[in-house]
Design a protein around this motif. Structure first.
Motif, PDB file in Angstrom:
ATOM      1  N   GLU A  17      50.071  49.965  47.253  1.00 52.34           N
ATOM      2  CA  GLU A  17      51.187  50.734  46.713  1.00 52.34           C
ATOM      3  C   GLU A  17      52.060  49.888  45.792  1.00 52.34           C
ATOM      4  O   GLU A  17      52.510  50.361  44.740  1.00 52.34           O
ATOM      5  CB  GLU A  17      52.028  51.321  47.849  1.00 52.34           C
ATOM      6  CG  GLU A  17      51.310  52.394  48.648  1.00 52.34           C
ATOM      7  CD  GLU A  17      50.290  51.853  49.660  1.00 52.34           C
ATOM      8  OE1 GLU A  17      50.253  50.619  49.900  1.00 52.34           O
ATOM      9  OE2 GLU A  17      49.528  52.664  50.195  1.00 52.34           O
ATOM     10  N   GLN A  18      52.294  48.630  46.159  1.00 51.11           N
ATOM     11  CA  GLN A  18      53.080  47.741  45.303  1.00 51.11           C
ATOM     12  C   GLN A  18      52.362  47.489  43.977  1.00 51.11           C
ATOM     13  O   GLN A  18      52.987  47.484  42.910  1.00 51.11           O
ATOM     14  CB  GLN A  18      53.337  46.408  46.002  1.00 51.11           C
ATOM     15  CG  GLN A  18      54.285  46.501  47.166  1.00 51.11           C
ATOM     16  CD  GLN A  18      54.308  45.218  47.986  1.00 51.11           C
ATOM     17  OE1 GLN A  18      53.296  44.521  48.105  1.00 51.11           O
ATOM     18  NE2 GLN A  18      55.457  44.907  48.551  1.00 51.11           N
ATOM     19  N   ALA A  19      51.070  47.276  44.053  1.00 49.88           N
ATOM     20  CA  ALA A  19      50.292  47.034  42.844  1.00 49.88           C
ATOM     21  C   ALA A  19      50.323  48.258  41.931  1.00 49.88           C
ATOM     22  O   ALA A  19      50.470  48.116  40.713  1.00 49.88           O
ATOM     23  CB  ALA A  19      48.855  46.664  43.198  1.00 49.88           C
ATOM     24  N   LEU A  50      45.734  43.466  38.371  1.00 50.80           N
ATOM     25  CA  LEU A  50      46.165  44.485  39.332  1.00 50.80           C
ATOM     26  C   LEU A  50      45.153  45.626  39.434  1.00 50.80           C
ATOM     27  O   LEU A  50      44.900  46.137  40.522  1.00 50.80           O
ATOM     28  CB  LEU A  50      47.546  45.029  38.950  1.00 50.80           C
ATOM     29  CG  LEU A  50      48.692  44.033  39.104  1.00 50.80           C
ATOM     30  CD1 LEU A  50      49.961  44.580  38.458  1.00 50.80           C
ATOM     31  CD2 LEU A  50      48.934  43.722  40.570  1.00 50.80           C
ATOM     32  N   VAL A  51      44.568  46.018  38.325  1.00 54.51           N
ATOM     33  CA  VAL A  51      43.539  47.062  38.345  1.00 54.51           C
ATOM     34  C   VAL A  51      42.356  46.602  39.191  1.00 54.51           C
ATOM     35  O   VAL A  51      41.837  47.361  40.018  1.00 54.51           O
ATOM     36  CB  VAL A  51      43.089  47.424  36.908  1.00 54.51           C
ATOM     37  CG1 VAL A  51      41.797  48.220  36.916  1.00 54.51           C
ATOM     38  CG2 VAL A  51      44.191  48.185  36.193  1.00 54.51           C
ATOM     39  N   LYS A  52      41.939  45.359  39.002  1.00 57.31           N
ATOM     40  CA  LYS A  52      40.824  44.817  39.796  1.00 57.31           C
ATOM     41  C   LYS A  52      41.179  44.830  41.275  1.00 57.31           C
ATOM     42  O   LYS A  52      40.372  45.244  42.116  1.00 57.31           O
ATOM     43  CB  LYS A  52      40.502  43.398  39.333  1.00 57.31           C
ATOM     44  CG  LYS A  52      39.348  42.756  40.084  1.00 57.31           C
ATOM     45  CD  LYS A  52      39.047  41.367  39.539  1.00 57.31           C
ATOM     46  CE  LYS A  52      37.840  40.802  40.244  1.00 57.31           C
ATOM     47  NZ  LYS A  52      38.112  39.662  41.047  1.00 57.31           N
ATOM     48  N   PHE A  53      42.386  44.392  41.611  1.00 54.35           N
ATOM     49  CA  PHE A  53      42.829  44.385  43.003  1.00 54.35           C
ATOM     50  C   PHE A  53      42.827  45.810  43.575  1.00 54.35           C
ATOM     51  O   PHE A  53      42.310  46.036  44.675  1.00 54.35           O
ATOM     52  CB  PHE A  53      44.237  43.776  43.094  1.00 54.35           C
ATOM     53  CG  PHE A  53      44.869  43.947  44.441  1.00 54.35           C
ATOM     54  CD1 PHE A  53      44.515  43.116  45.494  1.00 54.35           C
ATOM     55  CD2 PHE A  53      45.810  44.937  44.663  1.00 54.35           C
ATOM     56  CE1 PHE A  53      45.094  43.273  46.749  1.00 54.35           C
ATOM     57  CE2 PHE A  53      46.389  45.098  45.914  1.00 54.35           C
ATOM     58  CZ  PHE A  53      46.027  44.276  46.954  1.00 54.35           C
ATOM     59  N   GLU A  56      39.322  47.086  44.204  1.00 54.57           N
ATOM     60  CA  GLU A  56      38.762  46.471  45.416  1.00 54.57           C
ATOM     61  C   GLU A  56      39.333  47.128  46.673  1.00 54.57           C
ATOM     62  O   GLU A  56      38.597  47.365  47.638  1.00 54.57           O
ATOM     63  CB  GLU A  56      39.042  44.969  45.423  1.00 54.57           C
ATOM     64  CG  GLU A  56      38.255  44.204  44.388  1.00 54.57           C
ATOM     65  CD  GLU A  56      38.726  42.765  44.199  1.00 54.57           C
ATOM     66  OE1 GLU A  56      39.770  42.380  44.775  1.00 54.57           O
ATOM     67  OE2 GLU A  56      38.046  42.027  43.462  1.00 54.57           O
ATOM     68  N   GLN A  57      40.628  47.409  46.665  1.00 55.08           N
ATOM     69  CA  GLN A  57      41.254  48.048  47.822  1.00 55.08           C
ATOM     70  C   GLN A  57      40.706  49.454  48.033  1.00 55.08           C
ATOM     71  O   GLN A  57      40.451  49.875  49.169  1.00 55.08           O
ATOM     72  CB  GLN A  57      42.781  48.092  47.654  1.00 55.08           C
ATOM     73  CG  GLN A  57      43.440  46.726  47.644  1.00 55.08           C
ATOM     74  CD  GLN A  57      43.143  45.931  48.888  1.00 55.08           C
ATOM     75  OE1 GLN A  57      43.407  46.374  49.993  1.00 55.08           O
ATOM     76  NE2 GLN A  57      42.565  44.755  48.711  1.00 55.08           N
ATOM     77  N   LEU A  58      40.504  50.186  46.945  1.00 51.86           N
ATOM     78  CA  LEU A  58      39.939  51.537  47.047  1.00 51.86           C
ATOM     79  C   LEU A  58      38.497  51.489  47.540  1.00 51.86           C
ATOM     80  O   LEU A  58      38.086  52.327  48.351  1.00 51.86           O
ATOM     81  CB  LEU A  58      40.025  52.256  45.704  1.00 51.86           C
ATOM     82  CG  LEU A  58      41.418  52.679  45.280  1.00 51.86           C
ATOM     83  CD1 LEU A  58      41.401  53.189  43.840  1.00 51.86           C
ATOM     84  CD2 LEU A  58      41.993  53.722  46.223  1.00 51.86           C
ATOM     85  N   ASP A  59      37.735  50.514  47.075  1.00 51.56           N
ATOM     86  CA  ASP A  59      36.353  50.366  47.535  1.00 51.56           C
ATOM     87  C   ASP A  59      36.310  50.069  49.037  1.00 51.56           C
ATOM     88  O   ASP A  59      35.487  50.629  49.765  1.00 51.56           O
ATOM     89  CB  ASP A  59      35.634  49.252  46.765  1.00 51.56           C
ATOM     90  CG  ASP A  59      35.319  49.638  45.323  1.00 51.56           C
ATOM     91  OD1 ASP A  59      35.379  50.843  44.989  1.00 51.56           O
ATOM     92  OD2 ASP A  59      35.026  48.713  44.532  1.00 51.56           O
ATOM     93  N   LYS A  60      37.215  49.206  49.499  1.00 56.49           N
ATOM     94  CA  LYS A  60      37.279  48.896  50.933  1.00 56.49           C
ATOM     95  C   LYS A  60      37.635  50.137  51.737  1.00 56.49           C
ATOM     96  O   LYS A  60      37.039  50.403  52.782  1.00 56.49           O
ATOM     97  CB  LYS A  60      38.322  47.804  51.201  1.00 56.49           C
ATOM     98  CG  LYS A  60      37.910  46.433  50.791  1.00 56.49           C
ATOM     99  CD  LYS A  60      39.033  45.439  51.072  1.00 56.49           C
ATOM    100  CE  LYS A  60      38.737  44.079  50.489  1.00 56.49           C
ATOM    101  NZ  LYS A  60      39.873  43.139  50.700  1.00 56.49           N
ATOM    102  N   ALA A  61      38.611  50.893  51.255  1.00 59.12           N
ATOM    103  CA  ALA A  61      39.031  52.105  51.965  1.00 59.12           C
ATOM    104  C   ALA A  61      37.890  53.118  52.008  1.00 59.12           C
ATOM    105  O   ALA A  61      37.649  53.747  53.045  1.00 59.12           O
ATOM    106  CB  ALA A  61      40.266  52.714  51.293  1.00 59.12           C
ATOM    107  N   GLU A  62      37.179  53.270  50.892  1.00 59.94           N
ATOM    108  CA  GLU A  62      36.053  54.198  50.850  1.00 59.94           C
ATOM    109  C   GLU A  62      34.970  53.784  51.850  1.00 59.94           C
ATOM    110  O   GLU A  62      34.435  54.624  52.585  1.00 59.94           O
ATOM    111  CB  GLU A  62      35.469  54.242  49.439  1.00 59.94           C
ATOM    112  CG  GLU A  62      34.324  55.206  49.292  1.00 59.94           C
ATOM    113  CD  GLU A  62      33.773  55.252  47.879  1.00 59.94           C
ATOM    114  OE1 GLU A  62      33.034  56.207  47.590  1.00 59.94           O
ATOM    115  OE2 GLU A  62      34.062  54.341  47.072  1.00 59.94           O
TER     116      GLU A  62
END
Length: 79
Positions: A17-19, A50-53, A56-62
Motif C-alpha cells: 500500500e505504501q509503494a 516500486l513497480v517491480k516491488f 513481486e508482491q502481487l505475484d506472491k499474493a496470487e
C-alpha cells in the motif's frame, strides 16, 4: 511523504500500500511537469523499482491464493 525520505528507503521497508501511494505521488509529480529533468529521471527510476516491488508482491499474493484454493479444494474432496 517527502520525496527524499521516500527515495532513500529500501524496498524491503515498503508495504504494498505504501509503494502504491508513492507511485501515485510520483505520477502526479511527473504529470504536473514541474520537476526539473534530473529530478524527473530520478523519480522515474524510483517508480520502476516500486513497480517491480509491487509486481513481486502481487505475484506472491496470487501464489498464496492459488495454494489456499487448492488446499480448500483438496479438503472438500476428502471423505
Amino acid at each position: 511523504m517527502e520525496e527524499t525520505q521516500a527515495a532513500g528507503r529500501n524496498s524491503s521497508d515498503w508495504t504494498f500500500e505504501q509503494a502504491m501511494r508513492r507511485l501515485e505521488e510520483i505520477v502526479r509529480q511527473l504529470e504536473a511537469g514541474d520537476l526539473p529533468l534530473d529530478a524527473s529521471i530520478r523519480s522515474y527510476e524510483e517508480s520502476m523499482r516500486l513497480v517491480k516491488f509491487c509486481r513481486e508482491q502481487l505475484d506472491k499474493a496470487e501464489f498464496q491464493l492459488e495454494k489456499l484454493g487448492q488446499e480448500l479444494a483438496d479438503e472438500s474432496v476428502s471423505p
